[in-house]
Design a protein around this motif. Structure first.
Motif, PDB file in Angstrom:
ATOM      1  N   PHE A 100     -35.993   5.193  -1.362  1.00 12.31           N
ATOM      2  CA  PHE A 100     -36.718   3.970  -1.037  1.00 12.31           C
ATOM      3  C   PHE A 100     -37.816   4.140   0.012  1.00 12.31           C
ATOM      4  O   PHE A 100     -38.705   3.296   0.103  1.00 12.31           O
ATOM      5  CB  PHE A 100     -35.746   2.878  -0.584  1.00 12.31           C
ATOM      6  N   PHE A 101     -37.782   5.214   0.816  1.00 10.11           N
ATOM      7  CA  PHE A 101     -38.723   5.307   1.929  1.00 10.11           C
ATOM      8  C   PHE A 101     -39.509   6.605   2.019  1.00 10.11           C
ATOM      9  O   PHE A 101     -40.436   6.692   2.807  1.00 10.11           O
ATOM     10  CB  PHE A 101     -37.994   5.079   3.259  1.00 10.11           C
ATOM     11  N   GLN A 102     -39.175   7.645   1.266  1.00 10.48           N
ATOM     12  CA  GLN A 102     -39.868   8.921   1.363  1.00 10.48           C
ATOM     13  C   GLN A 102     -40.831   9.092   0.188  1.00 10.48           C
ATOM     14  O   GLN A 102     -40.412   9.416  -0.917  1.00 10.48           O
ATOM     15  CB  GLN A 102     -38.862  10.084   1.354  1.00 10.48           C
ATOM     16  N   PRO A 103     -42.140   8.871   0.405  1.00  8.29           N
ATOM     17  CA  PRO A 103     -43.079   9.039  -0.698  1.00  8.29           C
ATOM     18  C   PRO A 103     -43.289  10.512  -1.035  1.00  8.29           C
ATOM     19  O   PRO A 103     -43.128  11.388  -0.190  1.00  8.29           O
ATOM     20  CB  PRO A 103     -44.370   8.419  -0.169  1.00  8.29           C
ATOM     21  N   SER A 104     -43.647  10.762  -2.284  1.00  8.75           N
ATOM     22  CA  SER A 104     -43.958  12.114  -2.707  1.00  8.75           C
ATOM     23  C   SER A 104     -45.127  12.078  -3.683  1.00  8.75           C
ATOM     24  O   SER A 104     -45.401  11.059  -4.302  1.00  8.75           O
ATOM     25  CB  SER A 104     -42.747  12.778  -3.358  1.00  8.75           C
ATOM     26  N   PHE A 105     -45.832  13.193  -3.779  1.00 10.73           N
ATOM     27  CA  PHE A 105     -46.965  13.316  -4.689  1.00 10.73           C
ATOM     28  C   PHE A 105     -46.462  13.771  -6.048  1.00 10.73           C
ATOM     29  O   PHE A 105     -45.576  14.620  -6.136  1.00 10.73           O
ATOM     30  CB  PHE A 105     -47.962  14.357  -4.174  1.00 10.73           C
ATOM     31  N   LYS A 106     -47.046  13.237  -7.115  1.00  7.08           N
ATOM     32  CA  LYS A 106     -46.758  13.687  -8.467  1.00  7.08           C
ATOM     33  C   LYS A 106     -48.038  14.258  -9.058  1.00  7.08           C
ATOM     34  O   LYS A 106     -49.107  13.655  -8.943  1.00  7.08           O
ATOM     35  CB  LYS A 106     -46.258  12.537  -9.354  1.00  7.08           C
ATOM     36  N   LEU A 107     -47.938  15.396  -9.690  1.00  2.00           N
ATOM     37  CA  LEU A 107     -49.086  16.052 -10.279  1.00  2.00           C
ATOM     38  C   LEU A 107     -49.605  15.233 -11.455  1.00  2.00           C
ATOM     39  O   LEU A 107     -48.855  14.884 -12.366  1.00  2.00           O
ATOM     40  CB  LEU A 107     -48.704  17.452 -10.742  1.00  2.00           C
TER      41      LEU A 107
ATOM     42  N   HIS B 268     -51.375  11.915  -8.324  1.00  2.00           N
ATOM     43  CA  HIS B 268     -51.332  10.465  -8.229  1.00  2.00           C
ATOM     44  C   HIS B 268     -51.185  10.100  -6.756  1.00  2.00           C
ATOM     45  O   HIS B 268     -50.823  10.937  -5.921  1.00  2.00           O
ATOM     46  CB  HIS B 268     -50.131   9.898  -9.000  1.00  2.00           C
ATOM     47  N   LEU B 269     -51.447   8.855  -6.421  1.00  2.00           N
ATOM     48  CA  LEU B 269     -51.220   8.406  -5.051  1.00  2.00           C
ATOM     49  C   LEU B 269     -49.745   8.565  -4.707  1.00  2.00           C
ATOM     50  O   LEU B 269     -48.877   8.413  -5.569  1.00  2.00           O
ATOM     51  CB  LEU B 269     -51.632   6.945  -4.900  1.00  2.00           C
ATOM     52  N   PRO B 270     -49.425   8.870  -3.435  1.00  2.00           N
ATOM     53  CA  PRO B 270     -48.023   9.038  -3.067  1.00  2.00           C
ATOM     54  C   PRO B 270     -47.237   7.754  -3.293  1.00  2.00           C
ATOM     55  O   PRO B 270     -47.713   6.659  -2.989  1.00  2.00           O
ATOM     56  CB  PRO B 270     -48.044   9.400  -1.584  1.00  2.00           C
ATOM     57  N   ALA B 271     -46.041   7.896  -3.836  1.00  2.00           N
ATOM     58  CA  ALA B 271     -45.168   6.755  -4.086  1.00  2.00           C
ATOM     59  C   ALA B 271     -43.726   7.220  -3.944  1.00  2.00           C
ATOM     60  O   ALA B 271     -43.411   8.385  -4.165  1.00  2.00           O
ATOM     61  CB  ALA B 271     -45.402   6.188  -5.480  1.00  2.00           C
ATOM     62  N   THR B 272     -42.856   6.304  -3.565  1.00  2.00           N
ATOM     63  CA  THR B 272     -41.443   6.629  -3.486  1.00  2.00           C
ATOM     64  C   THR B 272     -40.881   6.705  -4.904  1.00  2.00           C
ATOM     65  O   THR B 272     -41.452   6.141  -5.836  1.00  2.00           O
ATOM     66  CB  THR B 272     -40.666   5.569  -2.685  1.00  2.00           C
ATOM     67  N   PRO B 273     -39.757   7.392  -5.108  1.00  2.00           N
ATOM     68  CA  PRO B 273     -39.164   7.433  -6.442  1.00  2.00           C
ATOM     69  C   PRO B 273     -38.856   6.034  -6.976  1.00  2.00           C
ATOM     70  O   PRO B 273     -38.998   5.779  -8.175  1.00  2.00           O
ATOM     71  CB  PRO B 273     -37.886   8.246  -6.246  1.00  2.00           C
ATOM     72  N   CYS B 274     -38.468   5.120  -6.103  1.00  2.00           N
ATOM     73  CA  CYS B 274     -38.195   3.746  -6.527  1.00  2.00           C
ATOM     74  C   CYS B 274     -39.470   3.085  -7.036  1.00  2.00           C
ATOM     75  O   CYS B 274     -39.465   2.435  -8.091  1.00  2.00           O
ATOM     76  CB  CYS B 274     -37.605   2.948  -5.373  1.00  2.00           C
ATOM     77  N   GLN B 275     -40.579   3.239  -6.322  1.00  2.00           N
ATOM     78  CA  GLN B 275     -41.853   2.676  -6.763  1.00  2.00           C
ATOM     79  C   GLN B 275     -42.297   3.299  -8.078  1.00  2.00           C
ATOM     80  O   GLN B 275     -42.836   2.622  -8.944  1.00  2.00           O
ATOM     81  CB  GLN B 275     -42.933   2.886  -5.702  1.00  2.00           C
ATOM     82  N   THR B 276     -42.080   4.580  -8.238  1.00  2.00           N
ATOM     83  CA  THR B 276     -42.471   5.268  -9.464  1.00  2.00           C
ATOM     84  C   THR B 276     -41.681   4.723 -10.644  1.00  2.00           C
ATOM     85  O   THR B 276     -42.227   4.549 -11.735  1.00  2.00           O
ATOM     86  CB  THR B 276     -42.235   6.778  -9.328  1.00  2.00           C
ATOM     87  N   ALA B 277     -40.403   4.426 -10.451  1.00  2.00           N
ATOM     88  CA  ALA B 277     -39.585   3.905 -11.538  1.00  2.00           C
ATOM     89  C   ALA B 277     -39.959   2.472 -11.891  1.00  2.00           C
ATOM     90  O   ALA B 277     -39.958   2.091 -13.054  1.00  2.00           O
ATOM     91  CB  ALA B 277     -38.112   3.974 -11.171  1.00  2.00           C
ATOM     92  N   VAL B 278     -40.300   1.671 -10.875  1.00  2.00           N
ATOM     93  CA  VAL B 278     -40.609   0.259 -11.107  1.00  2.00           C
ATOM     94  C   VAL B 278     -42.037   0.084 -11.605  1.00  2.00           C
ATOM     95  O   VAL B 278     -42.296  -0.616 -12.581  1.00  2.00           O
ATOM     96  CB  VAL B 278     -40.386  -0.564  -9.811  1.00  2.00           C
TER      97      VAL B 278
END
Length: 70
Positions: free
Chosen positions: A32-39, A54-64
């Motif tokens: 919920f709080f650690q953003p990461s970069f996705k290629l 892509h812009l950094p997003a948390t795994p939760c944001q990426t799923a939603v």
């Protein structure tokens, strides 16, 4: 995880129970709080490799909210 708990050795049932609770809490924190970069893309120009992310997003944001492909 070692950054959170250190490199000491933990033994016993009490330590195992405490580590189990900590792992569960750390999993929620990371999701919920650690953003990461996705290629997003990778292109090669001779020996030069250009990577776009892509812009950094948390795994939760990426799923939603899935980022649009550019």
């Amino acid at each position: 995880m070692r950054r959170a708990i250190g490199y000491r050795r933990f033994e016993g049932l009490e330590a195992a129970a405490a580590l189990t609770r900590l792992y569960a809490a750390m999993g929620l924190f990371v999701n919920f709080f650690q953003p990461s970069f996705k290629l997003a893309s990778k292109t090669r120009d001779g020996a030069l490799v250009r990577e776009r992310y892509h812009l950094p997003a948390t795994p939760c944001q990426t799923a939603v909210i899935r980022p649009t492909d550019e």
